[in-house]
Design an enzyme around this catalytic site. Sequence first.
Site, PDB file in Angstrom:
ATOM      1  N   ARG A 272     -17.825 -73.626  30.787  1.00  0.00           N
ATOM      2  CA  ARG A 272     -18.951 -74.327  31.408  1.00  0.00           C
ATOM      3  C   ARG A 272     -18.905 -75.836  31.130  1.00  0.00           C
ATOM      4  O   ARG A 272     -19.293 -76.643  31.983  1.00  0.00           O
ATOM      5  CB  ARG A 272     -20.248 -73.720  30.849  1.00  0.00           C
ATOM      6  CG  ARG A 272     -21.503 -74.215  31.481  1.00  0.00           C
ATOM      7  CD  ARG A 272     -22.692 -73.447  30.943  1.00  0.00           C
ATOM      8  NE  ARG A 272     -22.718 -72.078  31.452  1.00  0.00           N
ATOM      9  CZ  ARG A 272     -23.251 -71.737  32.627  1.00  0.00           C
ATOM     10  NH1 ARG A 272     -23.787 -72.657  33.401  1.00  0.00           N
ATOM     11  NH2 ARG A 272     -23.264 -70.489  33.022  1.00  0.00           N
TER      12      ARG A 272
ATOM     13  N   LYS B 232     -13.033 -57.071  24.183  1.00  0.00           N
ATOM     14  CA  LYS B 232     -14.100 -56.148  23.856  1.00  0.00           C
ATOM     15  C   LYS B 232     -15.366 -56.945  23.574  1.00  0.00           C
ATOM     16  O   LYS B 232     -15.226 -58.131  23.280  1.00  0.00           O
ATOM     17  CB  LYS B 232     -13.707 -55.298  22.642  1.00  0.00           C
ATOM     18  CG  LYS B 232     -13.703 -56.085  21.313  1.00  0.00           C
ATOM     19  CD  LYS B 232     -13.607 -55.167  20.153  1.00  0.00           C
ATOM     20  CE  LYS B 232     -14.797 -55.181  19.269  1.00  0.00           C
ATOM     21  NZ  LYS B 232     -15.060 -56.375  18.491  1.00  0.00           N
TER      22      LYS B 232
ATOM     23  N   ASP C  92      -7.411 -54.913  22.291  1.00  0.00           N
ATOM     24  CA  ASP C  92      -7.927 -54.551  20.975  1.00  0.00           C
ATOM     25  C   ASP C  92      -6.996 -55.290  20.030  1.00  0.00           C
ATOM     26  O   ASP C  92      -5.832 -54.912  19.890  1.00  0.00           O
ATOM     27  CB  ASP C  92      -7.844 -53.035  20.730  1.00  0.00           C
ATOM     28  CG  ASP C  92      -8.462 -52.676  19.382  1.00  0.00           C
ATOM     29  OD1 ASP C  92      -8.152 -53.363  18.391  1.00  0.00           O
ATOM     30  OD2 ASP C  92      -9.268 -51.738  19.312  1.00  0.00           O
ATOM     31  N   HIS C  93      -7.479 -56.373  19.438  1.00  0.00           N
ATOM     32  CA  HIS C  93      -6.527 -57.251  18.749  1.00  0.00           C
ATOM     33  C   HIS C  93      -5.830 -56.551  17.577  1.00  0.00           C
ATOM     34  O   HIS C  93      -4.790 -56.991  17.135  1.00  0.00           O
ATOM     35  CB  HIS C  93      -7.173 -58.578  18.339  1.00  0.00           C
ATOM     36  CG  HIS C  93      -8.020 -58.519  17.112  1.00  0.00           C
ATOM     37  ND1 HIS C  93      -9.297 -58.033  17.101  1.00  0.00           N
ATOM     38  CD2 HIS C  93      -7.765 -58.876  15.831  1.00  0.00           C
ATOM     39  CE1 HIS C  93      -9.797 -58.105  15.885  1.00  0.00           C
ATOM     40  NE2 HIS C  93      -8.889 -58.614  15.079  1.00  0.00           N
TER      41      HIS C  93
ATOM     42  N   LYS D 279      -1.557 -56.573  15.728  1.00  0.00           N
ATOM     43  CA  LYS D 279      -1.236 -56.873  14.329  1.00  0.00           C
ATOM     44  C   LYS D 279       0.114 -56.276  13.957  1.00  0.00           C
ATOM     45  O   LYS D 279       0.413 -55.140  14.319  1.00  0.00           O
ATOM     46  CB  LYS D 279      -2.324 -56.321  13.396  1.00  0.00           C
ATOM     47  CG  LYS D 279      -3.630 -57.099  13.466  1.00  0.00           C
ATOM     48  CD  LYS D 279      -4.650 -56.504  12.516  1.00  0.00           C
ATOM     49  CE  LYS D 279      -6.017 -57.144  12.702  1.00  0.00           C
ATOM     50  NZ  LYS D 279      -6.218 -58.388  11.995  1.00  0.00           N
TER      51      LYS D 279
ATOM     52  N   GLU E 220     -14.506 -55.468   5.259  1.00  0.00           N
ATOM     53  CA  GLU E 220     -14.529 -56.937   5.348  1.00  0.00           C
ATOM     54  C   GLU E 220     -15.470 -57.475   4.278  1.00  0.00           C
ATOM     55  O   GLU E 220     -16.462 -56.830   3.941  1.00  0.00           O
ATOM     56  CB  GLU E 220     -15.061 -57.372   6.706  1.00  0.00           C
ATOM     57  CG  GLU E 220     -14.227 -56.920   7.882  1.00  0.00           C
ATOM     58  CD  GLU E 220     -14.823 -57.432   9.184  1.00  0.00           C
ATOM     59  OE1 GLU E 220     -14.402 -58.497   9.623  1.00  0.00           O
ATOM     60  OE2 GLU E 220     -15.724 -56.770   9.727  1.00  0.00           O
TER      61      GLU E 220
ATOM     62  N   ASP F  12     -19.014 -52.373  17.218  1.00  0.00           N
ATOM     63  CA  ASP F  12     -18.180 -53.562  17.012  1.00  0.00           C
ATOM     64  C   ASP F  12     -16.805 -53.207  16.439  1.00  0.00           C
ATOM     65  O   ASP F  12     -15.814 -53.857  16.766  1.00  0.00           O
ATOM     66  CB  ASP F  12     -18.929 -54.511  16.048  1.00  0.00           C
ATOM     67  CG  ASP F  12     -18.177 -55.808  15.807  1.00  0.00           C
ATOM     68  OD1 ASP F  12     -17.785 -56.443  16.800  1.00  0.00           O
ATOM     69  OD2 ASP F  12     -17.967 -56.182  14.632  1.00  0.00           O
TER      70      ASP F  12
ATOM     71  N   HIS G 207     -11.402 -50.610  17.009  1.00  0.00           N
ATOM     72  CA  HIS G 207     -10.315 -50.782  16.031  1.00  0.00           C
ATOM     73  C   HIS G 207     -10.030 -49.501  15.242  1.00  0.00           C
ATOM     74  O   HIS G 207      -8.889 -49.078  15.102  1.00  0.00           O
ATOM     75  CB  HIS G 207     -10.633 -51.913  15.039  1.00  0.00           C
ATOM     76  CG  HIS G 207     -10.995 -53.211  15.704  1.00  0.00           C
ATOM     77  ND1 HIS G 207     -10.402 -53.650  16.860  1.00  0.00           N
ATOM     78  CD2 HIS G 207     -11.894 -54.172  15.385  1.00  0.00           C
ATOM     79  CE1 HIS G 207     -10.903 -54.817  17.218  1.00  0.00           C
ATOM     80  NE2 HIS G 207     -11.823 -55.158  16.333  1.00  0.00           N
TER      81      HIS G 207
ATOM     82  N   LYS H 231     -19.252 -54.538   6.593  1.00  0.00           N
ATOM     83  CA  LYS H 231     -19.267 -55.958   6.230  1.00  0.00           C
ATOM     84  C   LYS H 231     -19.768 -56.040   4.790  1.00  0.00           C
ATOM     85  O   LYS H 231     -20.470 -55.163   4.301  1.00  0.00           O
ATOM     86  CB  LYS H 231     -20.226 -56.726   7.133  1.00  0.00           C
ATOM     87  CG  LYS H 231     -19.907 -56.584   8.625  1.00  0.00           C
ATOM     88  CD  LYS H 231     -19.322 -57.845   9.188  1.00  0.00           C
ATOM     89  CE  LYS H 231     -19.034 -57.740  10.654  1.00  0.00           C
ATOM     90  NZ  LYS H 231     -17.723 -58.245  11.050  1.00  0.00           N
TER      91      LYS H 231
END
Length: 487
Positions: free
Chosen positions: A47, A146, A175-176, A180, A214, A233, A238, A336
């Site tokens: 934007r 995602k 899906d990162h 990996k 994490e 998430d 994942h 988390k």
Amino acid sequence: MIPHPATQLVIFGATGDLAQRMLLPSLYGLQHDGLLHERFRILGTARSELDRESFCAQVEANLKDRVPAADLDAASLRGLIERLDYRPVSLDDSESLHGLAAEVVARRDGDVVFHLSTAPRWYAPICRGLGESGLGGEGTRVLLEKPIGKSLAGSIEINDGVARVFDEDRVFRVDHYLGKEGVQNLISLRFGNALFEPLWNARHIEQVQITVAETVGVEGRGDYYDDSGAMRDMLQNHLLQLVCLTAMEPPSQFDPSAVRNEKLKVLRSLRPIGRAEAATHSVAGQYTAGAVAGAAVPGYLEELGRPSQTETFVALRAHIDNWRWSGVPFYLRTGKRMPRRCTEIYLQFRAVPHSIFAHTGARVDPNALVIRLQPEERIELMLMNKTPGLDRQGIRLSQVALDLDLHEEFAHHRRRLAYERLYLDAIEGNGTLFVRRDETEAAWQWVDAILDAWHHAGGAPKHYPAGTWGPNAAVSLTERHGHSWRE
Ligand code: BG6
């Protein structure tokens, strides 16, 4: 039809956090290693009313900040910047989108990849705009970030919108985790060695644990995260992808259909966890204030600044109902503000059928294979070994690790960002490491049942202090069955 390498990449959301943190540094990595085609061009769009110069200046400053000094060189930086262009776009204005598409058409001299790194509600409108400008056909591909929806219904709606323009074999869902190095190594380990396959089943494996822990909280992403939670998430994508790669049958080839067909079978064999099972097979948690790595951190609600029942932790006891895995629990957990960052797959083998050392009091622990993906890539095979020395009772045993540290082994290799692999594959048109529509929908179907059960039960997530491994209930999830989490 065999795709040609793309010569144009169009990034929607090019000034956003993901683009700056991951996408542009990954493109830098490909440039640095000479993996980008000579004619390859990148068109950033967002934007912000920027001109090319200010966009490039922003990208350059960002790369100087993020790329490790050892990998940063002026020639590669210049090389990447020369490929860049920018054009502002207003996604809610079809004129603006058509203008952008016209520019892409004008520059087109080969395949084009569109990377939609925007809020998912824009995916269908962007695709529609591209389609109206003749950009959805042969020689175009679209990469979707995602989350694709918040439920099966939402995901179908988005996928339908995209499918009106792009055929499924030209839709690359990111899906990162699949980009990996450690995740691809899991595939190599399983299918590049004959050693594991005979043992990789319920006859020999007692339990599997997959942990993605994490230490970070929700940082500045509170609004997105609160609307999603750990289940949507992390687990829906994942963790379930890691389950697929751990549990799938050997594909006949490492190609998009063979691999994704096998992954889909795993997702479809997951035993539903519905209203009757949720209380015994799932735990939702939310962190309160605590300490991570010795530093005090606030609780989720303080970070968010309002009341919420969103889970920041989830643990499940899952089962895959097929011949290979019948009766083997797959314990999955992600959260988390855990004590340390760690992504690992732990396979515990069955105990020896009879211990010849029992009368000496020596314990024989079961063997285990630990595949650590993060923070470092490492493979450990836990074995029983004689403890050196003498003892009146006879021999003593202790568990030792056959330990393969992949960083040490490949010390001269640069650590790559997951998007380097994913971009290279998308440019080449190879969808093996991307998620197919039926996979994502099967994953949502399974996850939806658990979310529905939680909603129906109406309970709030159980609290855990930041810096711990989740609520006590997560411990009971395993201990009730004579297992315990590896910590
Ligand atoms: C993202 C999630 O997909 O993965 C984030 O949205 C999470 O919440 C991140 O932090 C974890 O990725 P990684 O690569 O740091 O393990």
